[in-house]
Write a protein that holds these residues in place. Sequence first.
Motif, PDB file in Angstrom:
ATOM      1  N   ALA A  44       0.830  -1.206   0.000  1.00  0.00           N
ATOM      2  CA  ALA A  44       0.000   0.000   0.000  1.00  0.00           C
ATOM      3  C   ALA A  44       0.861   1.252   0.000  1.00  0.00           C
ATOM      4  O   ALA A  44       0.559   2.236  -0.700  1.00  0.00           O
ATOM      5  CB  ALA A  44      -0.930  -0.012   1.208  1.00  0.00           C
ATOM      6  N   ILE A  45       1.945   1.251   0.772  1.00  0.00           N
ATOM      7  CA  ILE A  45       2.819   2.431   0.835  1.00  0.00           C
ATOM      8  C   ILE A  45       3.590   2.599  -0.460  1.00  0.00           C
ATOM      9  O   ILE A  45       3.720   3.714  -1.000  1.00  0.00           O
ATOM     10  CB  ILE A  45       3.768   2.296   2.042  1.00  0.00           C
ATOM     11  N   GLU A  46       4.112   1.505  -0.993  1.00  0.00           N
ATOM     12  CA  GLU A  46       4.921   1.591  -2.224  1.00  0.00           C
ATOM     13  C   GLU A  46       4.092   2.006  -3.436  1.00  0.00           C
ATOM     14  O   GLU A  46       4.594   2.667  -4.340  1.00  0.00           O
ATOM     15  CB  GLU A  46       5.598   0.250  -2.478  1.00  0.00           C
ATOM     16  N   THR A  47       2.819   1.651  -3.462  1.00  0.00           N
ATOM     17  CA  THR A  47       1.961   2.001  -4.603  1.00  0.00           C
ATOM     18  C   THR A  47       1.138   3.257  -4.360  1.00  0.00           C
ATOM     19  O   THR A  47       0.337   3.657  -5.215  1.00  0.00           O
ATOM     20  CB  THR A  47       1.012   0.836  -4.927  1.00  0.00           C
ATOM     21  N   GLY A  48       1.315   3.897  -3.203  1.00  0.00           N
ATOM     22  CA  GLY A  48       0.565   5.107  -2.894  1.00  0.00           C
ATOM     23  C   GLY A  48      -0.908   4.864  -2.645  1.00  0.00           C
ATOM     24  O   GLY A  48      -1.729   5.764  -2.888  1.00  0.00           O
ATOM     25  N   ARG A  49      -1.268   3.694  -2.155  1.00  0.00           N
ATOM     26  CA  ARG A  49      -2.678   3.373  -1.924  1.00  0.00           C
ATOM     27  C   ARG A  49      -2.986   3.220  -0.429  1.00  0.00           C
ATOM     28  O   ARG A  49      -3.892   2.491  -0.050  1.00  0.00           O
ATOM     29  CB  ARG A  49      -3.033   2.073  -2.646  1.00  0.00           C
ATOM     30  N   LEU A  50      -2.239   3.898   0.396  1.00  0.00           N
ATOM     31  CA  LEU A  50      -2.484   3.820   1.834  1.00  0.00           C
ATOM     32  C   LEU A  50      -3.764   4.575   2.182  1.00  0.00           C
ATOM     33  O   LEU A  50      -3.943   5.730   1.753  1.00  0.00           O
ATOM     34  CB  LEU A  50      -1.310   4.416   2.611  1.00  0.00           C
ATOM     35  N   PRO A  51      -4.688   3.984   2.923  1.00  0.00           N
ATOM     36  CA  PRO A  51      -5.943   4.673   3.269  1.00  0.00           C
ATOM     37  C   PRO A  51      -5.701   5.791   4.272  1.00  0.00           C
ATOM     38  O   PRO A  51      -4.668   5.844   4.937  1.00  0.00           O
ATOM     39  CB  PRO A  51      -6.786   3.537   3.879  1.00  0.00           C
ATOM     40  N   HIS A  52      -6.697   6.656   4.390  1.00  0.00           N
ATOM     41  CA  HIS A  52      -6.567   7.774   5.321  1.00  0.00           C
ATOM     42  C   HIS A  52      -6.896   7.385   6.755  1.00  0.00           C
ATOM     43  O   HIS A  52      -6.653   8.175   7.673  1.00  0.00           O
ATOM     44  CB  HIS A  52      -7.482   8.931   4.871  1.00  0.00           C
ATOM     45  N   ALA A  53      -7.439   6.192   6.954  1.00  0.00           N
ATOM     46  CA  ALA A  53      -7.764   5.730   8.312  1.00  0.00           C
ATOM     47  C   ALA A  53      -7.489   4.228   8.422  1.00  0.00           C
ATOM     48  O   ALA A  53      -7.932   3.446   7.571  1.00  0.00           O
ATOM     49  CB  ALA A  53      -9.220   6.024   8.652  1.00  0.00           C
ATOM     50  N   ILE A  54      -6.767   3.855   9.432  1.00  0.00           N
ATOM     51  CA  ILE A  54      -6.381   2.457   9.663  1.00  0.00           C
ATOM     52  C   ILE A  54      -6.717   2.098  11.101  1.00  0.00           C
ATOM     53  O   ILE A  54      -6.513   2.911  12.018  1.00  0.00           O
ATOM     54  CB  ILE A  54      -4.865   2.249   9.422  1.00  0.00           C
ATOM     55  N   VAL A  55      -7.218   0.898  11.305  1.00  0.00           N
ATOM     56  CA  VAL A  55      -7.430   0.400  12.654  1.00  0.00           C
ATOM     57  C   VAL A  55      -6.636  -0.898  12.812  1.00  0.00           C
ATOM     58  O   VAL A  55      -6.742  -1.815  11.987  1.00  0.00           O
ATOM     59  CB  VAL A  55      -8.933   0.181  12.967  1.00  0.00           C
ATOM     60  N   LEU A  56      -5.814  -0.960  13.851  1.00  0.00           N
ATOM     61  CA  LEU A  56      -4.988  -2.126  14.167  1.00  0.00           C
ATOM     62  C   LEU A  56      -5.545  -2.794  15.410  1.00  0.00           C
ATOM     63  O   LEU A  56      -5.743  -2.121  16.438  1.00  0.00           O
ATOM     64  CB  LEU A  56      -3.534  -1.707  14.410  1.00  0.00           C
ATOM     65  N   THR A  57      -5.815  -4.066  15.331  1.00  0.00           N
ATOM     66  CA  THR A  57      -6.380  -4.770  16.479  1.00  0.00           C
ATOM     67  C   THR A  57      -5.604  -6.046  16.751  1.00  0.00           C
ATOM     68  O   THR A  57      -5.014  -6.638  15.840  1.00  0.00           O
ATOM     69  CB  THR A  57      -7.869  -5.106  16.243  1.00  0.00           C
ATOM     70  N   GLY A  58      -5.612  -6.467  17.988  1.00  0.00           N
ATOM     71  CA  GLY A  58      -4.901  -7.681  18.407  1.00  0.00           C
ATOM     72  C   GLY A  58      -4.725  -7.684  19.918  1.00  0.00           C
ATOM     73  O   GLY A  58      -5.046  -6.693  20.599  1.00  0.00           O
ATOM     74  N   VAL A  59      -4.245  -8.795  20.450  1.00  0.00           N
ATOM     75  CA  VAL A  59      -4.048  -8.904  21.883  1.00  0.00           C
ATOM     76  C   VAL A  59      -2.911  -7.983  22.313  1.00  0.00           C
ATOM     77  O   VAL A  59      -2.168  -7.442  21.483  1.00  0.00           O
ATOM     78  CB  VAL A  59      -3.758 -10.362  22.291  1.00  0.00           C
TER      79      VAL A  59
END
Length: 592
Positions: A44-59
């Motif tokens: 996503a970063i290399e192709t310029g397609r990173l979204p404007h909002a990301i949610v990271l979940t996990g323990v």
Amino acid sequence: MSEGTGPAPAGGTAPYRVLARKYRPQTFADLIGQDALVRTLSNAIETGRLPHAIVLTGVRGVGKTTTARIIAKAINYAGPDGSAGPTTGPTDDCPICQAIAEDRLTDVLEMDAASRTGVNDIRELIEGVRYRPTRARYKVYIIDEVHMLSTAAFNALLKTLEEPPPHVVFIFATTEIRKVPVTVLSRCMRFDLRRVDQTTLAQHFARICEREAVSAEPEALNLIARAADGSVRDGLSLLDQAMAVGEELVQTAVVKEMLGLADRSRILELYDAVMRGEVPAALESLRSLYDVGADPVVVLQDMLEITHTLTRLKLLPQQAAAELPENERVQGGAMAEKLSVPALTRNWQFLLKGISEAQQAPQPLQAAEMVLIRLAFAAELPTPGDLVRRLSDAAAAPGGGGVPMGGGATDGGASGGASASLRVEQGGQALAQTAPEARSVPETKAQAGIPQPQSLKAVVDLARKHGELRLAGHLRNDVHLVRFEAGRIELNPGEHAPRDLTGTLGKLLTDWTGSRWVVSVSDAPGQPSLTQQEAAAELRLRNQVLEHPLVQAVLEAFPGAELARVSGPMDSDAELGTAVPDEAGSDMEEEG
């Protein structure tokens, strides 16, 4: 989370940095156990397609906040001269990325939602969104534990989150993804960080020990990795503690003492003793583990894990065996062959409740001992299916015993009320002699109205009625009936039967019936055990059901369907031959 290129140990005057901070990942290449996440974000970063909002979940401790900081550095990378674009590689030569790593760049704001939960905090954040970044390429808002925000705060964030300025990126981190409103999740790209598996963690800890010039036993690192339960941060904290205790050597014994663990083979021996009903040996084993520092609650938790392992060995033998060391594979495989799935699921429920009791008890050791005693006696109890059949037998057998039906042999001389699911009348392996007529006995209480057992099964029922559950279990599973007549029983005991079984049984029968009973040992092979006869009879009935035309038609109509056993008394052979579709439906069903 994971492997980082943390700084070398500082001089003696510098404060000590814990391993979790010292080896915090700085690039995507440093992350361990999150291959899918790294691959997706890198593309996503290399192709310029990173979204404007990301949610990271996990323990906890798997690297959510760390990943958010790595993303912030990757998209703001400008190189040493400020002319480079976003990258997924190293960022050490970029002044902006160094400022982000040291938490001194105003364009990257990290907010803890656990301490700033109100709508006013979010309004303050939104006010700053419209201003362009001062030094970096993007303004990055990292909100940790985002699920702690209030409902009003979430609502205030929605509009900005849906249509933010092009220079703003939101990154949320949470351990409770279900508490985040769906209206927020629908505006974000979600990434689930996985628990790091035990092998990967142990290898990571070994590399850190090498960098720290500390020797470590592989088994000790495996124990720490298992206790970490997939969390890199938790594991590094435990490794820090183990290094402090063992100085320049992380030893298995020290880690076991630190974690309150017991030797795995001894836990397996304890479990085996409990399943055989050997209460004194089990309690002595638990006491010896306690004396060497094992936590009773941890011992019960290990037994719960063993129950799961044995269940997998029984149902998925090849896959489960590949995950175990040699000694556990051999010892556990032998135990899994002896235990049924219903017994293992019952053990699971007993141990779950027992762990809770031990954690709340003022004396955990006493509570653990009571759990083991309960398990030992429960091991001799029948499964729910056995109980249903016994109830059916009792309802069909007037007076608790009778003459075998049709002159055919029953399961070890069972009473005439035995259900068809346990009866083998001909052609089966579990053939038994019919009990001859009772001989005349002297004038005793037996002639005053006390019923006399007419079969080995009736003896088992009598033992259960008087609370002798272990004796009943041995009679069902560990003896082969050679001869049965009124006042005399000849048995061929199996290898697991107690040595004093015959003497004890003769004395108890005499006490219960008021008539003299002689129980002797015979070298003759005798009949199959009651448990073996029940299994053979049920298999025969199952095959009869499968041969019925209607059942075959259903199986043809639903390829891959299987015949499942459902609780309820099985039908007699006579009923089965004429009414399988209606009657067998209460006992067997197809499942696809």
